[in-house]
Write a protein that holds these residues in place. Structure first.
Motif, mmCIF file in Angstrom:
data_model
loop_
_atom_site.group_PDB
_atom_site.id
_atom_site.type_symbol
_atom_site.label_atom_id
_atom_site.label_comp_id
_atom_site.label_asym_id
_atom_site.label_seq_id
_atom_site.Cartn_x
_atom_site.Cartn_y
_atom_site.Cartn_z
ATOM 1 N N ARG A 15 2.900 36.406 15.142
ATOM 2 C CA ARG A 15 2.436 35.025 15.304
ATOM 3 C C ARG A 15 0.949 34.950 14.972
ATOM 4 N N PRO A 16 0.485 33.782 14.489
ATOM 5 C CA PRO A 16 -0.938 33.640 14.202
ATOM 6 C C PRO A 16 -1.789 34.007 15.403
ATOM 7 N N GLY A 17 -2.760 34.882 15.184
ATOM 8 C CA GLY A 17 -3.621 35.326 16.267
ATOM 9 C C GLY A 17 -3.062 36.491 17.055
ATOM 10 N N GLY A 18 -1.810 36.836 16.816
ATOM 11 C CA GLY A 18 -1.198 37.915 17.576
ATOM 12 C C GLY A 18 -1.313 39.279 16.938
ATOM 13 N N ASP A 22 -7.272 43.510 11.103
ATOM 14 C CA ASP A 22 -7.257 44.591 10.117
ATOM 15 C C ASP A 22 -5.829 44.918 9.695
ATOM 16 N N GLN A 23 -4.905 44.883 10.657
ATOM 17 C CA GLN A 23 -3.505 45.157 10.349
ATOM 18 C C GLN A 23 -2.932 44.082 9.428
ATOM 19 N N GLU A 24 -3.261 42.830 9.727
ATOM 20 C CA GLU A 24 -2.772 41.743 8.890
ATOM 21 C C GLU A 24 -3.340 41.847 7.480
ATOM 22 N N ASP A 25 -4.635 42.140 7.372
ATOM 23 C CA ASP A 25 -5.254 42.287 6.055
ATOM 24 C C ASP A 25 -4.619 43.433 5.279
ATOM 25 N N ALA A 26 -4.340 44.534 5.985
ATOM 26 C CA ALA A 26 -3.725 45.684 5.323
ATOM 27 C C ALA A 26 -2.326 45.347 4.826
ATOM 28 N N ALA A 27 -1.571 44.597 5.619
ATOM 29 C CA ALA A 27 -0.222 44.212 5.213
ATOM 30 C C ALA A 27 -0.261 43.295 3.993
ATOM 31 N N ARG A 28 -1.149 42.317 4.026
ATOM 32 C CA ARG A 28 -1.269 41.420 2.875
ATOM 33 C C ARG A 28 -1.712 42.200 1.628
ATOM 34 N N GLY A 29 -2.617 43.155 1.825
ATOM 35 C CA GLY A 29 -3.055 43.976 0.707
ATOM 36 C C GLY A 29 -1.919 44.804 0.138
ATOM 37 N N PHE A 280 13.767 33.269 7.139
ATOM 38 C CA PHE A 280 13.734 34.209 8.258
ATOM 39 C C PHE A 280 13.857 33.439 9.560
ATOM 40 N N THR A 281 14.449 34.083 10.560
ATOM 41 C CA THR A 281 14.686 33.447 11.861
ATOM 42 C C THR A 281 13.776 34.017 12.943
ATOM 43 N N THR A 282 12.843 34.861 12.552
ATOM 44 C CA THR A 282 11.837 35.406 13.454
ATOM 45 C C THR A 282 10.544 34.610 13.277
ATOM 46 N N PRO A 283 9.549 34.794 14.160
ATOM 47 C CA PRO A 283 8.300 34.050 14.000
ATOM 48 C C PRO A 283 7.570 34.331 12.691
ATOM 49 N N GLY A 284 7.747 35.521 12.139
ATOM 50 C CA GLY A 284 7.053 35.843 10.901
ATOM 51 C C GLY A 284 7.826 36.817 10.043
ATOM 52 N N MET A 285 7.450 36.896 8.768
ATOM 53 C CA MET A 285 7.995 37.891 7.845
ATOM 54 C C MET A 285 6.933 38.172 6.792
ATOM 55 N N TYR A 286 6.617 39.453 6.607
ATOM 56 C CA TYR A 286 5.730 39.842 5.523
ATOM 57 C C TYR A 286 6.472 39.622 4.206
ATOM 58 N N LEU A 294 1.849 32.381 -10.862
ATOM 59 C CA LEU A 294 2.268 32.182 -9.471
ATOM 60 C C LEU A 294 2.003 33.439 -8.660
ATOM 61 N N ARG A 295 1.393 33.282 -7.489
ATOM 62 C CA ARG A 295 1.221 34.395 -6.558
ATOM 63 C C ARG A 295 1.073 33.806 -5.143
ATOM 64 N N ILE A 296 2.025 34.106 -4.266
ATOM 65 C CA ILE A 296 1.979 33.663 -2.876
ATOM 66 C C ILE A 296 2.269 34.872 -1.999
ATOM 67 N N VAL A 297 1.432 35.103 -0.997
ATOM 68 C CA VAL A 297 1.663 36.146 0.005
ATOM 69 C C VAL A 297 1.551 35.499 1.372
ATOM 70 N N GLY A 298 2.531 35.721 2.239
ATOM 71 C CA GLY A 298 2.519 35.106 3.553
ATOM 72 C C GLY A 298 3.010 36.038 4.639
ATOM 73 N N VAL A 299 2.706 35.675 5.874
ATOM 74 C CA VAL A 299 3.148 36.420 7.046
ATOM 75 C C VAL A 299 3.880 35.502 8.021
ATOM 76 N N TYR A 300 3.315 34.341 8.279
ATOM 77 C CA TYR A 300 3.829 33.447 9.301
ATOM 78 C C TYR A 300 4.635 32.318 8.689
ATOM 79 N N SER A 301 5.395 31.609 9.540
ATOM 80 C CA SER A 301 6.207 30.507 9.043
ATOM 81 C C SER A 301 5.337 29.395 8.466
ATOM 82 N N GLU A 302 4.088 29.316 8.936
ATOM 83 C CA GLU A 302 3.185 28.279 8.451
ATOM 84 C C GLU A 302 2.667 28.564 7.046
ATOM 85 N N ASP A 303 2.737 29.817 6.606
ATOM 86 C CA ASP A 303 2.232 30.197 5.284
ATOM 87 C C ASP A 303 3.162 29.676 4.197
#
Length: 304
Positions: A15-18, A22-29, A280-286, A294-303
């Motif tokens: 979830r956003p803020g959860g 650094d972990q989120e940045d690494a995953a997006r990278g 996805f049915t969870t709060p987020g998905m990498y 076109l290039r889109i990278v997301g983690v949360y449902s809001e992305d």
């Protein structure tokens, strides 16, 4: 025909803020690096099969994700690796399950597809096949990280059961090339504290991985037992080919079917037309998608 590439790095209670920034940045990278690898092939007119192979190898080497290095630990503290790859042109497929020493599981799965008469090899048999075909091997400890060891300790301390914060870090890639051929690849370390040689949906053709030029290429992540029971990836393809559903509707309806049984997770899919979809049915998905311009990278449902 416009090429398209999608990747995922698992889903769960993100979830956003959860997440640690650094972990989120690494995953997006890591997702961007995987897209770079596959895009290089597709933009040059290469095959979807080569693209998903390349993207999956990048994610397997990234310790952020639960595949290859960075995989979760079994109940006994060891690591088992599963992977599958499928070419939608002729519906050729290869998969491995329960391997412990092969550094690049997705490459071994492809070798099973291209250099054997079988589809799925497991445990010591898969290891023997790898040795006979000259694959690079490493000690099982190579795949372990401090974070994954801590996750196992937490699960064992809680009685060996999963909690609401479980993250399914399986990785996957799907692609369609300029010729309209689709392919899919999925790789995973499975579930933290799994026992008794448990095998999930990822290496099972039709459950966690499927590709068919008549419908779509699909890769799954989530509660594997439910994806197996739903034959999830093949279900998406059947909804398109036999019921005439759109790609997004097929993904959404398959996830609804899994949710009705009590499972959670996510799917990525591409069609031969170049259309792409995820759900996805969870709060987020990498996840990430790339195509011409076109290039889109997301983690949360809001992305988006």
């Amino acid at each position: 025909m416009a090429w398209r590439l999608m990747v995922h790095g698992g889903c769960g209670a993100m979830r956003p803020g959860g997440l640690d920034p650094d972990q989120e940045d690494a995953a997006r990278g890591g997702l961007n690096a995987a897209l770079d690898a596959g895009e290089k092939i597709l933009a040059a007119g290469g095959s979807a099969l080569d693209a998903v192979d390349a993207a999956a190898r990048v994610l397997e080497d990234d310790p952020v994700f639960n595949a290859g290095r960075g995989s979760v630990l079994n109940y006994d503290g060891s690591i088992d690796l599963d992977a599958a790859i499928m070419d939608g042109a002729a519906r050729d497929a290869g998969a491995v399950a329960g391997i412990k020493t092969v550094r690049c599981p997705i490459a071994l799965a492809r070798a099973v597809m291209e250099q054997s008469s079988h589809v799925l090899l497991s445990f010591e048999g898969a290891e023997q096949f790898a040795r006979e075909h000259g694959f690079e091997t490493v000690d099982n400890s190579y795949f372990e990280t401090e974070e994954r060891r801590a996750q196992l300790d937490k699960v064992l301390a809680a009685g060996g059961h999963f909690d609401a914060d479980v993250k399914y870090g399986t990785i996957g890639a799907v692609a369609v090339d300029e010729a309209g051929h689709v392919a899919a690849a999925t790789s995973t370390g499975g579930l933290t504290a799994k026992r008794w040689g448990r095998i999930g949906d990822s290496p099972l053709i039709g459950s966690g991985t499927y590709a068919d030029d008549r419908s779509a290429a699909i890769s799954a992540t989530g509660s594997g037992e439910y994806f197996i029971r739903a034959v999830a990836a093949h279900q998406v393809a059947d909804r398109i080919r036999l019921a005439g559903a759109s790609l997004q509707q097929a993904v959404d309806d398959t996830l609804a079917d899994i949710k009705e049984m009590g499972g959670t997770g996510g799917l990525i899919a591409v069609a031969p037309s170049g259309e792409a979809a995820w759900g996805f049915t969870t709060p987020g998905m990498y996840r990430g998608v790339a195509g011409p311009d076109l290039r889109i990278v997301g983690v949360y449902s809001e992305d988006r």
